[in-house]
Structures are given as C-alpha cells and as structure tokens.
Write a protein that holds these residues in place. Sequence first.
Motif, PDB file in Angstrom:
ATOM      1  N   TYR A  13      -4.095  -8.336  -8.850  1.00 11.74           N
ATOM      2  CA  TYR A  13      -3.092  -7.285  -9.030  1.00 11.74           C
ATOM      3  C   TYR A  13      -3.064  -6.349  -7.825  1.00 11.74           C
ATOM      4  O   TYR A  13      -1.997  -5.874  -7.408  1.00 11.74           O
ATOM      5  N   ALA A  14      -4.249  -6.089  -7.234  1.00  8.32           N
ATOM      6  CA  ALA A  14      -4.295  -5.218  -6.054  1.00  8.32           C
ATOM      7  C   ALA A  14      -3.685  -5.919  -4.843  1.00  8.32           C
ATOM      8  O   ALA A  14      -3.024  -5.286  -4.012  1.00  8.32           O
ATOM      9  N   GLN A  15      -3.892  -7.235  -4.716  1.00  3.62           N
ATOM     10  CA  GLN A  15      -3.264  -7.978  -3.634  1.00  3.62           C
ATOM     11  C   GLN A  15      -1.739  -7.891  -3.736  1.00  3.62           C
ATOM     12  O   GLN A  15      -1.042  -7.698  -2.737  1.00  3.62           O
ATOM     13  N   ILE A  16      -1.228  -8.038  -4.961  1.00 10.44           N
ATOM     14  CA  ILE A  16       0.222  -7.923  -5.165  1.00 10.44           C
ATOM     15  C   ILE A  16       0.681  -6.511  -4.823  1.00 10.44           C
ATOM     16  O   ILE A  16       1.692  -6.307  -4.139  1.00 10.44           O
ATOM     17  N   GLY A  17      -0.074  -5.519  -5.305  1.00 11.14           N
ATOM     18  CA  GLY A  17       0.291  -4.136  -5.030  1.00 11.14           C
ATOM     19  C   GLY A  17       0.278  -3.827  -3.549  1.00 11.14           C
ATOM     20  O   GLY A  17       1.180  -3.149  -3.037  1.00 11.14           O
ATOM     21  N   GLN A  18      -0.743  -4.316  -2.843  1.00 13.71           N
ATOM     22  CA  GLN A  18      -0.819  -4.083  -1.395  1.00 13.71           C
ATOM     23  C   GLN A  18       0.386  -4.679  -0.695  1.00 13.71           C
ATOM     24  O   GLN A  18       0.973  -4.064   0.206  1.00 13.71           O
ATOM     25  N   PHE A  56       1.889  -2.908 -10.874  1.00 14.75           N
ATOM     26  CA  PHE A  56       2.767  -1.743 -10.856  1.00 14.75           C
ATOM     27  C   PHE A  56       1.985  -0.468 -11.152  1.00 14.75           C
ATOM     28  O   PHE A  56       2.283   0.592 -10.591  1.00 14.75           O
ATOM     29  N   GLN A  57       0.982  -0.553 -12.021  1.00 13.03           N
ATOM     30  CA  GLN A  57       0.148   0.618 -12.283  1.00 13.03           C
ATOM     31  C   GLN A  57      -0.611   1.017 -11.017  1.00 13.03           C
ATOM     32  O   GLN A  57      -0.761   2.213 -10.720  1.00 13.03           O
ATOM     33  N   TRP A  58      -1.083   0.014 -10.259  1.00 20.68           N
ATOM     34  CA  TRP A  58      -1.766   0.266  -8.989  1.00 20.68           C
ATOM     35  C   TRP A  58      -0.840   1.012  -8.041  1.00 20.68           C
ATOM     36  O   TRP A  58      -1.245   1.962  -7.356  1.00 20.68           O
ATOM     37  N   LEU A  59       0.434   0.600  -7.989  1.00 15.18           N
ATOM     38  CA  LEU A  59       1.412   1.253  -7.126  1.00 15.18           C
ATOM     39  C   LEU A  59       1.747   2.657  -7.628  1.00 15.18           C
ATOM     40  O   LEU A  59       1.943   3.580  -6.832  1.00 15.18           O
ATOM     41  N   GLU A  60       1.807   2.827  -8.950  1.00 16.09           N
ATOM     42  CA  GLU A  60       2.074   4.162  -9.522  1.00 16.09           C
ATOM     43  C   GLU A  60       0.960   5.139  -9.157  1.00 16.09           C
ATOM     44  O   GLU A  60       1.238   6.304  -8.821  1.00 16.09           O
ATOM     45  N   GLU A  61      -0.295   4.677  -9.237  1.00 12.53           N
ATOM     46  CA  GLU A  61      -1.423   5.548  -8.926  1.00 12.53           C
ATOM     47  C   GLU A  61      -1.349   6.066  -7.496  1.00 12.53           C
ATOM     48  O   GLU A  61      -1.843   7.156  -7.189  1.00 12.53           O
ATOM     49  N   GLN A  63       1.464   6.638  -5.967  1.00 10.03           N
ATOM     50  CA  GLN A  63       2.743   7.353  -5.883  1.00 10.03           C
ATOM     51  C   GLN A  63       3.760   6.619  -5.012  1.00 10.03           C
ATOM     52  O   GLN A  63       4.583   7.233  -4.350  1.00 10.03           O
ATOM     53  N   LEU A  64       3.681   5.274  -5.047  1.00 14.03           N
ATOM     54  CA  LEU A  64       4.635   4.468  -4.292  1.00 14.03           C
ATOM     55  C   LEU A  64       5.822   4.050  -5.138  1.00 14.03           C
ATOM     56  O   LEU A  64       6.891   3.754  -4.595  1.00 14.03           O
ATOM     57  N   VAL A  65       5.637   3.996  -6.451  1.00 12.99           N
ATOM     58  CA  VAL A  65       6.731   3.620  -7.351  1.00 12.99           C
ATOM     59  C   VAL A  65       6.747   4.575  -8.531  1.00 12.99           C
ATOM     60  O   VAL A  65       5.756   5.234  -8.836  1.00 12.99           O
ATOM     61  N   VAL A  66       7.894   4.633  -9.184  1.00 16.63           N
ATOM     62  CA  VAL A  66       8.034   5.403 -10.428  1.00 16.63           C
ATOM     63  C   VAL A  66       8.664   4.494 -11.481  1.00 16.63           C
ATOM     64  O   VAL A  66       9.491   3.621 -11.159  1.00 16.63           O
ATOM     65  N   ALA A  67       8.250   4.683 -12.720  1.00 19.16           N
ATOM     66  CA  ALA A  67       8.789   3.902 -13.830  1.00 19.16           C
ATOM     67  C   ALA A  67       9.893   4.692 -14.524  1.00 19.16           C
ATOM     68  O   ALA A  67       9.745   5.899 -14.761  1.00 19.16           O
ATOM     69  N   ARG A  68      10.973   4.019 -14.842  1.00 16.01           N
ATOM     70  CA  ARG A  68      12.068   4.631 -15.593  1.00 16.01           C
ATOM     71  C   ARG A  68      12.234   3.865 -16.890  1.00 16.01           C
ATOM     72  O   ARG A  68      12.416   2.640 -16.868  1.00 16.01           O
ATOM     73  N   PRO A  69      12.121   4.551 -18.039  1.00 13.88           N
ATOM     74  CA  PRO A  69      12.201   3.874 -19.339  1.00 13.88           C
ATOM     75  C   PRO A  69      13.422   2.968 -19.442  1.00 13.88           C
ATOM     76  O   PRO A  69      14.539   3.375 -19.098  1.00 13.88           O
ATOM     77  N   LYS A  70      13.178   1.730 -19.862  1.00 11.33           N
ATOM     78  CA  LYS A  70      14.208   0.724 -20.111  1.00 11.33           C
ATOM     79  C   LYS A  70      14.989   0.323 -18.852  1.00 11.33           C
ATOM     80  O   LYS A  70      15.992  -0.370 -18.937  1.00 11.33           O
ATOM     81  N   ALA A  71      14.525   0.793 -17.685  1.00 11.59           N
ATOM     82  CA  ALA A  71      15.228   0.454 -16.447  1.00 11.59           C
ATOM     83  C   ALA A  71      14.334  -0.299 -15.467  1.00 11.59           C
ATOM     84  O   ALA A  71      14.825  -1.061 -14.642  1.00 11.59           O
ATOM     85  N   MET A 391      -7.368  -1.758   4.822  1.00  6.31           N
ATOM     86  CA  MET A 391      -7.627  -0.453   5.406  1.00  6.31           C
ATOM     87  C   MET A 391      -6.351   0.346   5.624  1.00  6.31           C
ATOM     88  O   MET A 391      -6.349   1.570   5.500  1.00  6.31           O
ATOM     89  N   LYS A 392      -5.249  -0.326   5.930  1.00  2.00           N
ATOM     90  CA  LYS A 392      -3.993   0.397   6.076  1.00  2.00           C
ATOM     91  C   LYS A 392      -3.624   1.078   4.770  1.00  2.00           C
ATOM     92  O   LYS A 392      -3.233   2.255   4.745  1.00  2.00           O
ATOM     93  N   ASP A 393      -3.769   0.352   3.682  1.00  4.05           N
ATOM     94  CA  ASP A 393      -3.469   0.926   2.366  1.00  4.05           C
ATOM     95  C   ASP A 393      -4.425   2.070   2.057  1.00  4.05           C
ATOM     96  O   ASP A 393      -4.012   3.134   1.579  1.00  4.05           O
ATOM     97  N   ARG A 394      -5.698   1.884   2.357  1.00  2.00           N
ATOM     98  CA  ARG A 394      -6.700   2.906   2.046  1.00  2.00           C
ATOM     99  C   ARG A 394      -6.459   4.173   2.856  1.00  2.00           C
ATOM    100  O   ARG A 394      -6.521   5.298   2.317  1.00  2.00           O
ATOM    101  N   LEU A 395      -6.183   4.023   4.153  1.00  2.00           N
ATOM    102  CA  LEU A 395      -5.967   5.196   4.998  1.00  2.00           C
ATOM    103  C   LEU A 395      -4.693   5.943   4.609  1.00  2.00           C
ATOM    104  O   LEU A 395      -4.655   7.184   4.630  1.00  2.00           O
ATOM    105  N   GLN A 396      -3.650   5.208   4.247  1.00  3.30           N
ATOM    106  CA  GLN A 396      -2.416   5.874   3.839  1.00  3.30           C
ATOM    107  C   GLN A 396      -2.608   6.626   2.529  1.00  3.30           C
ATOM    108  O   GLN A 396      -2.086   7.728   2.341  1.00  3.30           O
ATOM    109  N   GLU A 397      -3.364   6.030   1.615  1.00  3.28           N
ATOM    110  CA  GLU A 397      -3.650   6.742   0.367  1.00  3.28           C
ATOM    111  C   GLU A 397      -4.455   8.003   0.649  1.00  3.28           C
ATOM    112  O   GLU A 397      -4.182   9.073   0.081  1.00  3.28           O
ATOM    113  N   ALA A 398      -5.443   7.901   1.539  1.00  2.00           N
ATOM    114  CA  ALA A 398      -6.254   9.064   1.882  1.00  2.00           C
ATOM    115  C   ALA A 398      -5.410  10.145   2.546  1.00  2.00           C
ATOM    116  O   ALA A 398      -5.579  11.340   2.260  1.00  2.00           O
TER     117      ALA A 398
END
Length: 491
Positions: A13-18, A56-61, A63-71, A391-398
């Motif tokens: 799931y993290a590979q997909i999120g990355q 998707f939860q990994w991406l939400e954490e 703050q790269l994506v947002v969930a919209r109910p039923k959308a 590391m790119k993902d980690r540094l951007q999150e940091a």
Amino acid sequence: MSNLSPSVKTPLYAQIGQRIGQMIDAQVFRVGQRLPSLRDLASQNGVSVSTAVQAFQWLEERQLVVARPKAGYFVAPRSRRPALPAVSRPPRHSLVLQRKSRTETIAVFQPQGREVTFGAAYPVVSFGGACPKDPLFFDDDRVRVALARATRIHRQSLIEYSDSPGTLALREAVARRALHLGCQLLADDLIITSSCIHAVGLCLRAVTKPGDVVALESPTHFGFLDLLESLNLRVLEVPTHPKQGLSLPALQLALDTQPVKVVLSVPTLSNPLGAVMKHSDKRALVQMLASRQIPLIEDVVFNDLLAADERRKAAKAFDQDGGVMVCGSFSKTVAPGLRLGWVEAGRWKDSVSMLKRVQGGPTNVVLEQALADLLSQAGYEARMRRLGALMKDRLQEARGLISDGFPRGTRVSDPSAGYTLWVELPGQLDAMALFQRCVAEGITFGPGALFTATDRFRHCLRLSFAGAWTDVERRALARIGELARHQGDAP
C-alpha cells in the motif's frame, strides 16, 4: 501503475501511495483532480480493495489527497511550502579552527539509550547523524551472504598482512561504478581506504602543510572541520546557495585575494544543504582551479542517491589534467558497516598511496571482496531508485511537518535526494539552546553552529531522516517545532 515488488520491505500500500504521490508531485494528477476509484486502483495494481484503501489512507495522512463522500478521492490543495534558506555570507578571510571536536560536542549531549518523555515515554529519537540506519534502506540478507562467501573463499587473508592499494576485484568494481559518475577511471589508479573521510584526509595531507588555507562550502560537514583542525589547516568558507551549491564568483574572489592551496567540495548533494551544482558550474569549477594549478578534492559519497546517471555526473568527469582528487564510498548506499572508501588522486596518486602505506592504513581483504561482490550483483540501480523514492517522500513529508509546526518564518532546504534537511529558524532563536532542551526530552539533531568555523548559523539546524520514520519520529519532529516556538519560556 504496476510493477510492485512484494519482496521489498516497504508494504504494497505504501509503494502504491509513493507512486501516486510522485505523480501528484510531477502534476500528472493536478490539484482538485479525481483519482482512480478504489476498485480501479486495486485492479491496476493487482491488489485487494483493502490494500487500495490503505494506500489512499497513506496519502491522506500526508495531506496529498482528500476524500469526498460518495465522490471518491481528489488531489488536495498544496500547502504553502517553506522558503529556502538564505545564501550563506561567510567572512572573506580564512580562519584558524579552535574548537572542541564538533563530533564530541554532539556526543556529550547524546542520551545513553534511556527512556525519556516528550508528552509520554518514548525511546531516544535522533535526527543527528547522517549515516543511514533504517533497515529499509539495505538488503541485509544480501550483505550477510556476500560477507560469508568472501570469508569462506578468502579466509587465508585473515592470517596474512596486506599492504596493497586494495584488492583488484574491488578496484575494478569501483571503476565500473564510476562510469555512472561520468568518469573513466582505471583500477590501477584507485586506492581503497577505510572510509571516504579517510580518503579526504590522505588527499589533504598530500597537497597541504600546516597553516595552509583550504576553501570549502558554507555551511559544510562538521567532519571536514574536525579533520582540517586536526591537520592545523586554515578554513576559508565560500558562500553557498541551498540549491545551486558553491558560488563560483565568490570562489573566484577568494582565489584572487587569499592564498588558497586546495578546494574541498561536495558538488553533488552537499552536506548539510543538499545542493547540486549544475554541470556547467562543475566544469567551470574544474577549469578555474586548473588554470591556477589548485587541486580540487571532490567528495562523491552521495552521488548515487540521485536516480539518473546524467544527474550524478561528478566534477571529476570534466578533469583533463589530473587536478581533481575524487573520493567516495558506498556507506550511504550498500552497507555502512563495511566502512570502506576509495580515492582516485590524479597527479597525487603516488603521494596518497605512500601516505596510506606509511600511516598503517591497510584495509581488510575479506570486506573488500564482499563489497566487490555486492557492487557486481544485479539490482543496485533498482535499489537506488527505490531508496530515492522513499527518501523523497520522507523529506517532503518532513518539510510539510516543519512548515506546519515550526515558528513562522522558518526556512527549509529542498534537496533533490539524500537524508538531511537544513532548517533556518527566525534569527533571534538559538539552535544550541533548543538542542539542549530537546536532548533533555530524548531528541537530538545537529545544531547549525557545528557546521561552520565561525559563530554563524546559531539559528540553524540539520535534521537527518536516515533512521526510522514512524509516528514516534513524526511526533518528535513536531515537538522540536513546539519547543522552538516557545524557546523564550522557562525550561
């Protein structure tokens, strides 16, 4: 979006999120755009719907994506990114280094494995050293097998004394890897050392005498400063841009006005800024020094962390007359514990070889054979790509956490790769005082004052993300920001 690797320690799931995060960063998916549905994402990657949900939860954490109910899920608006640190402005004269070892200064304040509290009990969290420690970075099984094989085949070397420049197998493997740096090096010209800093030290001894002036980036790696101090050399710091690296006009002025004997530089992913000089600037640097017969000692220890050969190209690739002494190791990419480096010293090969020999610096044949084995195996480039993406993902999150939680006006470097970030706090804050407060709570980092020969950078710090990266580290990073915001409060 396929080609996932179940064998990699990063969860699917993290590979997909990355991968989706990289596509968002590259604006393949733009702000506000709807992302594939859960079922589509699962189908495209050959995973279950529950794994797609985790992605998707990994991406939400983050703050790269947002969930919209039923959308469904949509690309989130980009938060305001922190500004880059200012270009350094060191004094124009050289300085004598007179300070207790910077490495020891950090060690004095290191918590000794005790439980400490920052809101709750946590183990010690270190953002200090840049040597990678996260098991995700390395294939430890592959290293153990190579070491066992080398011990079995070359066990006789363990009861023999070696005084060679290094085993031919390793020197040939290093020469092959140097092709990825744009360098055509001969195995016969390579010398194996006990580390990259050992190689740099041999080069400095070969071209300087006590009291000589060495020019280098500002800020610079505190290990360089400790080394220069041990050799009684003077330091001339050169202004350095956080993205483009060493200022050539400033270096030209330094060469015109100061008796510089050698330039010590990390043109690719400098430490601590993570700056990368353009190829045209690397060529100009080599030509500028060649015209004055001034040697360049180039550290390429981080170059392989960039994914493409074209970006890895070393200044040595532009050397026409042997004026560049290039030093490297694989401690940041293969196995830190092997502790082997290498140097191609150009015109000073014989001097460096003699210095290694008379200073009793033979290296271990078994370790050399194991490293040669590892460098010759398939999969190195694929592992570098995975490490770079991680590391790119980690540094951007940091960077996002720093932007959200540190004092207003904080500036942060934005390196292309690597393990560290350079943070510039608002000028009135004292990073050493912050460091001491953090240590009391079991959190460490590199205070900026250690990365200079002057009294500057007292409001800066280097954060390393080469260790574990879990919620514990995220909360510890947030705690550093909280303490910085309230630095004026009583402890």
